[in-house]
Motif scaffolding. Sequence first.
Motif, PDB file in Angstrom:
ATOM      1  N   HIS A   1       0.834  -1.202   0.000  1.00  0.00           N
ATOM      2  CA  HIS A   1       0.000   0.000   0.000  1.00  0.00           C
ATOM      3  C   HIS A   1       0.866   1.249   0.000  1.00  0.00           C
ATOM      4  O   HIS A   1       0.576   2.224  -0.693  1.00  0.00           O
ATOM      5  CB  HIS A   1      -0.931   0.007   1.218  1.00  0.00           C
ATOM      6  CG  HIS A   1      -2.093  -0.907   1.084  1.00  0.00           C
ATOM      7  ND1 HIS A   1      -2.670  -1.561   2.146  1.00  0.00           N
ATOM      8  CD2 HIS A   1      -2.809  -1.299  -0.002  1.00  0.00           C
ATOM      9  CE1 HIS A   1      -3.678  -2.311   1.724  1.00  0.00           C
ATOM     10  NE2 HIS A   1      -3.776  -2.158   0.422  1.00  0.00           N
TER      11      HIS A   1
ATOM     12  N   GLY B   1       2.260   1.783  -3.357  1.00  0.00           N
ATOM     13  CA  GLY B   1       1.216   2.401  -4.176  1.00  0.00           C
ATOM     14  C   GLY B   1       1.044   3.874  -3.854  1.00  0.00           C
ATOM     15  O   GLY B   1       0.793   4.697  -4.744  1.00  0.00           O
ATOM     16  N   ASP B   2       1.203   4.211  -2.576  1.00  0.00           N
ATOM     17  CA  ASP B   2       1.097   5.607  -2.159  1.00  0.00           C
ATOM     18  C   ASP B   2       2.168   6.465  -2.807  1.00  0.00           C
ATOM     19  O   ASP B   2       1.901   7.587  -3.260  1.00  0.00           O
ATOM     20  CB  ASP B   2       1.235   5.727  -0.633  1.00  0.00           C
ATOM     21  CG  ASP B   2       0.018   5.178   0.088  1.00  0.00           C
ATOM     22  OD1 ASP B   2      -1.016   5.013  -0.572  1.00  0.00           O
ATOM     23  OD2 ASP B   2       0.123   4.919   1.285  1.00  0.00           O
TER      24      ASP B   2
ATOM     25  N   SER C   1       1.227   7.001  -6.211  1.00  0.00           N
ATOM     26  CA  SER C   1       0.039   7.845  -6.222  1.00  0.00           C
ATOM     27  C   SER C   1       0.387   9.314  -6.053  1.00  0.00           C
ATOM     28  O   SER C   1      -0.145  10.186  -6.744  1.00  0.00           O
ATOM     29  CB  SER C   1      -0.918   7.415  -5.103  1.00  0.00           C
ATOM     30  OG  SER C   1      -1.952   8.354  -4.927  1.00  0.00           O
TER      31      SER C   1
ATOM     32  N   ASN D   1      -5.344   6.215  -9.525  1.00  0.00           N
ATOM     33  CA  ASN D   1      -4.938   5.929  -8.150  1.00  0.00           C
ATOM     34  C   ASN D   1      -5.932   5.027  -7.434  1.00  0.00           C
ATOM     35  O   ASN D   1      -5.557   4.097  -6.719  1.00  0.00           O
ATOM     36  CB  ASN D   1      -4.758   7.234  -7.373  1.00  0.00           C
ATOM     37  CG  ASN D   1      -3.454   7.932  -7.709  1.00  0.00           C
ATOM     38  OD1 ASN D   1      -2.472   7.288  -8.051  1.00  0.00           O
ATOM     39  ND2 ASN D   1      -3.438   9.248  -7.628  1.00  0.00           N
TER      40      ASN D   1
ATOM     41  N   LEU E   1      -5.403   1.077  -6.123  1.00  0.00           N
ATOM     42  CA  LEU E   1      -5.700   0.601  -4.771  1.00  0.00           C
ATOM     43  C   LEU E   1      -6.586  -0.640  -4.790  1.00  0.00           C
ATOM     44  O   LEU E   1      -6.383  -1.585  -4.026  1.00  0.00           O
ATOM     45  CB  LEU E   1      -6.389   1.709  -3.969  1.00  0.00           C
ATOM     46  CG  LEU E   1      -5.504   2.576  -3.077  1.00  0.00           C
ATOM     47  CD1 LEU E   1      -6.341   3.633  -2.376  1.00  0.00           C
ATOM     48  CD2 LEU E   1      -4.767   1.733  -2.051  1.00  0.00           C
TER      49      LEU E   1
ATOM     50  N   SER F   1      -5.591  -4.308  -3.440  1.00  0.00           N
ATOM     51  CA  SER F   1      -6.445  -4.919  -2.418  1.00  0.00           C
ATOM     52  C   SER F   1      -6.902  -6.320  -2.828  1.00  0.00           C
ATOM     53  O   SER F   1      -6.900  -7.250  -2.017  1.00  0.00           O
ATOM     54  CB  SER F   1      -7.663  -4.024  -2.156  1.00  0.00           C
ATOM     55  OG  SER F   1      -7.263  -2.773  -1.630  1.00  0.00           O
TER      56      SER F   1
ATOM     57  N   HIS G   1      -5.295   7.132  -0.073  1.00  0.00           N
ATOM     58  CA  HIS G   1      -4.180   6.194  -0.002  1.00  0.00           C
ATOM     59  C   HIS G   1      -3.523   6.258   1.374  1.00  0.00           C
ATOM     60  O   HIS G   1      -3.263   5.240   2.020  1.00  0.00           O
ATOM     61  CB  HIS G   1      -3.124   6.541  -1.064  1.00  0.00           C
ATOM     62  CG  HIS G   1      -3.342   5.881  -2.388  1.00  0.00           C
ATOM     63  ND1 HIS G   1      -2.762   4.684  -2.720  1.00  0.00           N
ATOM     64  CD2 HIS G   1      -4.064   6.250  -3.461  1.00  0.00           C
ATOM     65  CE1 HIS G   1      -3.113   4.351  -3.950  1.00  0.00           C
ATOM     66  NE2 HIS G   1      -3.905   5.299  -4.422  1.00  0.00           N
TER      67      HIS G   1
ATOM     68  N   SER H   1      -5.819   5.007   4.172  1.00  0.00           N
ATOM     69  CA  SER H   1      -5.937   3.546   4.140  1.00  0.00           C
ATOM     70  C   SER H   1      -4.707   2.890   4.749  1.00  0.00           C
ATOM     71  O   SER H   1      -4.805   1.874   5.449  1.00  0.00           O
ATOM     72  CB  SER H   1      -6.135   3.060   2.699  1.00  0.00           C
ATOM     73  OG  SER H   1      -4.968   3.252   1.937  1.00  0.00           O
ATOM     74  N   ASP H   2      -3.543   3.472   4.504  1.00  0.00           N
ATOM     75  CA  ASP H   2      -2.317   2.922   5.093  1.00  0.00           C
ATOM     76  C   ASP H   2      -2.283   3.123   6.598  1.00  0.00           C
ATOM     77  O   ASP H   2      -1.766   2.281   7.341  1.00  0.00           O
ATOM     78  CB  ASP H   2      -1.085   3.565   4.459  1.00  0.00           C
ATOM     79  CG  ASP H   2      -0.603   2.775   3.254  1.00  0.00           C
ATOM     80  OD1 ASP H   2      -0.853   1.555   3.211  1.00  0.00           O
ATOM     81  OD2 ASP H   2      -0.002   3.362   2.361  1.00  0.00           O
TER      82      ASP H   2
ATOM     83  N   ILE I   1     -10.737  -0.534   2.043  1.00  0.00           N
ATOM     84  CA  ILE I   1     -10.119   0.334   1.043  1.00  0.00           C
ATOM     85  C   ILE I   1     -10.939   0.330  -0.249  1.00  0.00           C
ATOM     86  O   ILE I   1     -11.196   1.382  -0.849  1.00  0.00           O
ATOM     87  CB  ILE I   1      -8.677  -0.118   0.760  1.00  0.00           C
ATOM     88  CG1 ILE I   1      -7.797   0.154   1.989  1.00  0.00           C
ATOM     89  CG2 ILE I   1      -8.099   0.602  -0.460  1.00  0.00           C
ATOM     90  CD1 ILE I   1      -6.438  -0.503   1.929  1.00  0.00           C
TER      91      ILE I   1
ATOM     92  N   CYS J   1     -12.830   3.423  -2.138  1.00  0.00           N
ATOM     93  CA  CYS J   1     -12.417   3.784  -3.492  1.00  0.00           C
ATOM     94  C   CYS J   1     -13.590   3.901  -4.461  1.00  0.00           C
ATOM     95  O   CYS J   1     -13.525   4.667  -5.432  1.00  0.00           O
ATOM     96  CB  CYS J   1     -11.428   2.754  -4.044  1.00  0.00           C
ATOM     97  SG  CYS J   1      -9.765   2.908  -3.382  1.00  0.00           S
TER      98      CYS J   1
END
Length: 296
Positions: free
Chosen positions: A42, A45-46, A49, A83, A87, A91, A147, A150-151, A185, A189
């Motif tokens: 994650h 990904g952030d 993002s 983005n 996510l 996920s 993002h 969620s983390d 998440i 989204c």
Amino acid sequence: MHDALSGKRFFGVTVLNVCITVLEIIGGLLSGSLALLSDAFHNLGDSLSIVISYIAHKISKKSQDSQNTFGYRRAQILAALLNAALLVFISLFLIAEAVKRFSEPETIDGTLMLIVAIVGIVANLISVILLSRGSHHNMNIKATYLHMMSDTLSSVGVILGAVLIKFYGITIIDPIVTILVAIYIMFECWPIIKQAINILMEGAPSLDYEAIRRDLIQIEGVNDVHHVHAWMVDENSVVFSAHVNMADMCLSDVEPVYRKIEKLLKSKYQIAHVTIQAEATRGEGEKLIYDQGRDI
């Protein structure tokens, strides 16, 4: 908005996420925790993002030109969609991996998992604070902010899981935490994906069109309104066009009516761009929303 994704804020959030990602990948591999690795993915990904969001934000500031007469603001909508979709993909992948853990459990070092998760949540909270400004009125920043949120939530779950593993030996909590965080998440989204697709598909904004018609025909000189179109350039900019029946008059007399229409639509309905086509009797009595497929 500019301050939220520029300069020191951008650099600080990016560096934090890269450091967290490296730390959690190492910690996840050494401890055997899928939840910790999911948090690392994650964060990876952030980082992507934030970079995408920043680039899109810069592109959106470009002036209108002959290639994009409405400007480049939709770059941020594309970034938000990308983005959010990223996510969801991450996920789904983590849910699949978590399901495997139920049948193939692994030994997990709860102490190491707990230490890394605590460091991760502190860094995530700092990133959330840095990105909080602008997240309520910009879909691109909101997607990036999501993002980070969620983390943060994922780190909370990892910490709880690490405590249960360390003190009670309940290793099954690791894939359970992973699945719960992933589901949350994806749930968060969905509204972003839905709104981004609606904007890109030229979907109509939420306006009371009959009320607009009633307001417009109250303006002196306006007899009827038809062939209405409304769409969004981004989540904050609504474009509106309509054919308006007026009495046969000079063009110089029409312009003051135009100004009244624009003032009404901008002040009462927050419409950013208004285009009016004046007509005498053409289209008179037709539906407000044209539906015969020959208007485009």
